[in-house]
Every structure is written in C-alpha cells, then in structure tokens.
Design an enzyme around this catalytic site. Structure first.
Site, PDB file in Angstrom:
ATOM      1  N   SER A  96       0.796  -1.237   0.000  1.00  0.00           N
ATOM      2  CA  SER A  96       0.000   0.000   0.000  1.00  0.00           C
ATOM      3  C   SER A  96       0.822   1.278   0.000  1.00  0.00           C
ATOM      4  O   SER A  96       0.257   2.368  -0.129  1.00  0.00           O
ATOM      5  CB  SER A  96      -0.952   0.010   1.199  1.00  0.00           C
ATOM      6  OG  SER A  96      -2.079  -0.783   0.948  1.00  0.00           O
ATOM      7  N   LYS A  99       0.189   3.672  -2.714  1.00  0.00           N
ATOM      8  CA  LYS A  99      -0.896   4.651  -2.627  1.00  0.00           C
ATOM      9  C   LYS A  99      -0.355   6.087  -2.536  1.00  0.00           C
ATOM     10  O   LYS A  99      -1.084   7.043  -2.815  1.00  0.00           O
ATOM     11  CB  LYS A  99      -1.802   4.346  -1.428  1.00  0.00           C
ATOM     12  CG  LYS A  99      -2.692   3.108  -1.600  1.00  0.00           C
ATOM     13  CD  LYS A  99      -3.589   2.915  -0.393  1.00  0.00           C
ATOM     14  CE  LYS A  99      -4.626   1.810  -0.595  1.00  0.00           C
ATOM     15  NZ  LYS A  99      -4.065   0.464  -0.495  1.00  0.00           N
ATOM     16  N   SER A 154      -6.108   2.739   4.595  1.00  0.00           N
ATOM     17  CA  SER A 154      -5.519   2.102   3.415  1.00  0.00           C
ATOM     18  C   SER A 154      -6.586   1.360   2.618  1.00  0.00           C
ATOM     19  O   SER A 154      -6.354   0.265   2.092  1.00  0.00           O
ATOM     20  CB  SER A 154      -4.402   1.132   3.829  1.00  0.00           C
ATOM     21  OG  SER A 154      -3.514   0.905   2.777  1.00  0.00           O
TER      22      SER A 154
END
Length: 408
Positions: A96, A99, A154
């Site tokens: 993640s 991101k 997340s």
C-alpha cells in the site's frame, strides 16, 4: 546441401535475434532487475553509489544495529540528500505504500468538498482480501472522506471509487506510471492503483521516498497522512470512527508515538511483507525514511524506521551524501543518465553498452567477415534474451507467503 540449409536457417535466426533487442527494446523503466543484483538498473538515478547493493554511508558513526530489511533509505526531505541506504534501487513489491503515488497523481483533481454517490460498479473490481474502509453502494461521500479512507485505513475500496471518478482503473494506472516517469522513479512499474499484489508490480526504497517527498509538498497530502482519526459515514446520519494504521503516528500495538512524525504511508501483503515510508521533523529538519520487507514481522518495520530516523537526526547530521533524490522532470530536474560504478563495468553492463575496445553489435555486422559476424551476433543476442527472460521470470515469482493475501 542439408548442412548449408541448416547454416542458412541459423544465420536468419541469428539476424532476427540480433535485431530484436535493438529495435524492440523495452523502455528503461520496464526492464526487470534480478533479485540477486538489486542495483543493476538500466539507468542509475540519484548517483553512482546508489547503484551498488549493500550499505552506503560515509562520514558518520555506526548505523543502528539489527536492521534486517531487504532495502532501506534515509534522506533529507529539504535538500534531497541521501544520507544512507541499503539496496536503494532494489525492486520489490510495494504493497500500500504505492498509494502515495496514487495520491500524488490524483489528489489535486477533485475539490475536497465534492460529493459522490457510490455505485456497485465502483466496487466491482476491488480485489478479494483487500483492506477496506467500509464504503457501501448507495451512500454519498465527500472527496475528503474518500481520501481519509485511503490514508487512514488504506482502503482499496476508497482507491477504486476515486479511480472510477478519475475515468477508470486503466486510465488511473497509466497516469500513475506517467507520474512515476516524471518523478524519475524508474524502478516503479504500476499494475493497480491500490498497490495490491499483482505480478510485476514493483518499486524501490528510492522511488517510494521520491513519492513521499513529492506528495508532502501538497497541503492536502500532508494533512491526510498526518490525520490520526476521523468519523466515516455509515449511512444516514450514522458514522463510525476510523484510525490511521500508521503505528508510529498513533502509538498502536505497543509502540510509542514517534516525536515529530508527519506521516506518511504503511503497507502490508502476504507477498510483500511490511513496507513503510515515514517522515518526521525535529529542530526544523525533515527526514524521510523508507524500510522495505524486514524479515521480522509485527512492529519491525516501524521499529527499524524509528531507529533510522533517530540515527538521521543524531549521527546523520555529520553524514556526507551518498546520493540525492532527483527533482521531477516537470520541475526542471535533469534527466537521469547512466552513472558509472567504481570501475565503470557495472554501469556499462546495466546500460547494455560495450566496454572500451569492444565494438557494438551493429559494428559486428559491418565487419568484413559478415556472415560469421552476423551469426555470432545472433547467437549472442539470443543468449542475452534468454538470460533476461529467465531473470524476469525469477523476479516476478512470489518470494514469500503463499497464504491468503491481506492488506493494511
């Protein structure tokens, strides 16, 4: 005649094999790296020392002990100087932390007060096993709430809703890859906007630090990644509280809140393990640290990040730069060029360039012994293509974890 025909066919195959790598070469950013040679990027970004594997540091006292991550990097957020690194350009699954690139690419496109009613189609392509903030079809959310879902929890569901608002997953992935190219994050290959495990989705400690540094220049990005809790819509007038999964920010799971922490983003999948990029400010100085794939689980990624931040604020003040975080091309940053290693051989090999006194493959075709040289060049190119193929296959093979995938 059979021998001549066989030789003729081999010569044709040799010509084809020799021509393909030269005329159909992949872009530098897409070339795979062998896990055994983490720094062998086609183009070295940030300086020649970062091209080498192992610890890179100079002019400072000993680094923290018990750092078992597969790659890490410490940089000054203002100057961009890399103070120390370990396998800075090693390409690994980012989880993640990707991101950060998603936010840096999409965040400025929508006003935070804009409202959007989620549909079933917006959530249809969220991967099974994803981390979720709890978005439901039929509920209207503000853009601010969707970004809180991305940064705090997340949430892949929030990422997919924003991606559909942006024109779809494919368009968003293409824009993220273009943004990575602009940032000169040449180790990064984007397959999905959420960072979930996908074959070939890779980044590096160097690139993740570039994403964090770029994102933190924006007030919204900085504000979201530093938010500890928020109230999230549950339908009607109901809400529920969400908490940031960054344990150095919240002090969860038995960790102390790290003094001066700004953010930025953590990530986990069963394939990638734990990955984290953190930023903190003390005494007017901001440091960025990325830690990828510690062998130990649990809090190890946060503990090692905290150790490296401590080192950077203390002993790191006397460190001399071993490299630099480059500026984006759109901001006037100089385009990266191949950087020679200590003896120049590694960089020449990485760039596919011949060494001193060695003719290029095209010069071989120009020699007087044309047929023999052509055949030799074809065999060399074919072997090279096969070697690259095996290296790419080895890198894309899952490195750890075969159980169900789960993200944080």
């Amino acid at each position: 005649m059979r021998d001549c025909s066989r030789l003729s066919r081999r010569a044709v195959l040799g010509l084809t094999a020799a021509a393909l790598p030269l005329s159909a070469a992949a872009p530098a950013a897409a070339l795979p790296l062998s896990a055994a040679a983490p720094a062998a990027a086609t183009t070295v970004v940030g300086g020649e020392r970062l091209a080498h594997g192992g610890v890179q540091v100079r002019g400072a006292s000993a680094l923290p002990r018990k750092l078992d991550a597969r790659a890490w990097l410490v940089a000054d957020g203002e100057s961009g100087e890399v103070l120390a690194s370990f396998n800075a350009h090693r390409r690994l699954a980012p989880a993640s932390t990707l991101k950060m690139l998603f936010a840096d690419t999409v965040l400025g496109k929508f006003d935070r007060g804009e409202r959007y009613k989620v549909t079933d189609e917006d959530l249809a392509d969220v991967p099974a096993g994803s981390s979720l903030v709890g978005i439901k079809p039929g509920i209207t959310y503000t853009v601010e709430q969707l970004w809180q879902g991305v940064f705090l929890r997340s949430g892949n569901d929030a990422v997919h809703v924003l991606s559909h608002m942006n024109g779809g997953i494919a368009k968003t992935v293409a824009e993220m890859q273009a943004r990575a190219q602009d940032l000169q994050a040449l180790d990064t290959r984007v397959v999905s906007p959420d960072g979930f495990d996908h074959k070939g989705q890779l980044s590096s400690a160097y690139d993740l630090t570039l994403f964090a540094r770029s994102g933190l220049k924006g007030a919204d990005f900085r504000g979201y990644c530093g938010t500890r809790t928020a109230d999230f819509p549950a339908g009607g007038r109901k809400t529920f509280q969400i908490q940031n999964t960054d344990r150095l920010l919240t002090g969860a799971w038995g960790l102390d809140v790290y003094e001066g922490l700004i953010g930025v983003k953590n990530g986990y999948t069963s394939h990638a393990g734990n990955t984290f990029t953190g930023a903190a400010t003390r005494g007017g100085r901001t440091l960025l640290v990325t830690v990828m794939h510690p062998h130990a689980g649990g809090n190890a990624v946060y503990e090692q990040t905290a150790k490296l931040l401590d080192w950077g604020f203390e002993q790191g003040s006397s460190a001399r730069a071993v490299g630099a975080l480059v500026e984006p091309l759109s901001a006037g940053g100089a385009s990266a060029s191949p950087a020679p290693g200590a003896d120049g051989k590694a960089a020449r090999a990485a760039a596919g360039a011949p060494g001193p006194g060695h003719p290029s493959s095209w010069r071989l075709l120009e020699g007087a012994a044309g047929s023999a040289a052509l055949l030799g060049a074809g065999a060399w190119a074919l072997r090279r293509r096969l070697t690259r193929g095996r290296a790419a296959a080895a890198e894309d093979r899952p490195e750890s974890g075969t159980g169900g995938r789960r993200r944080t």
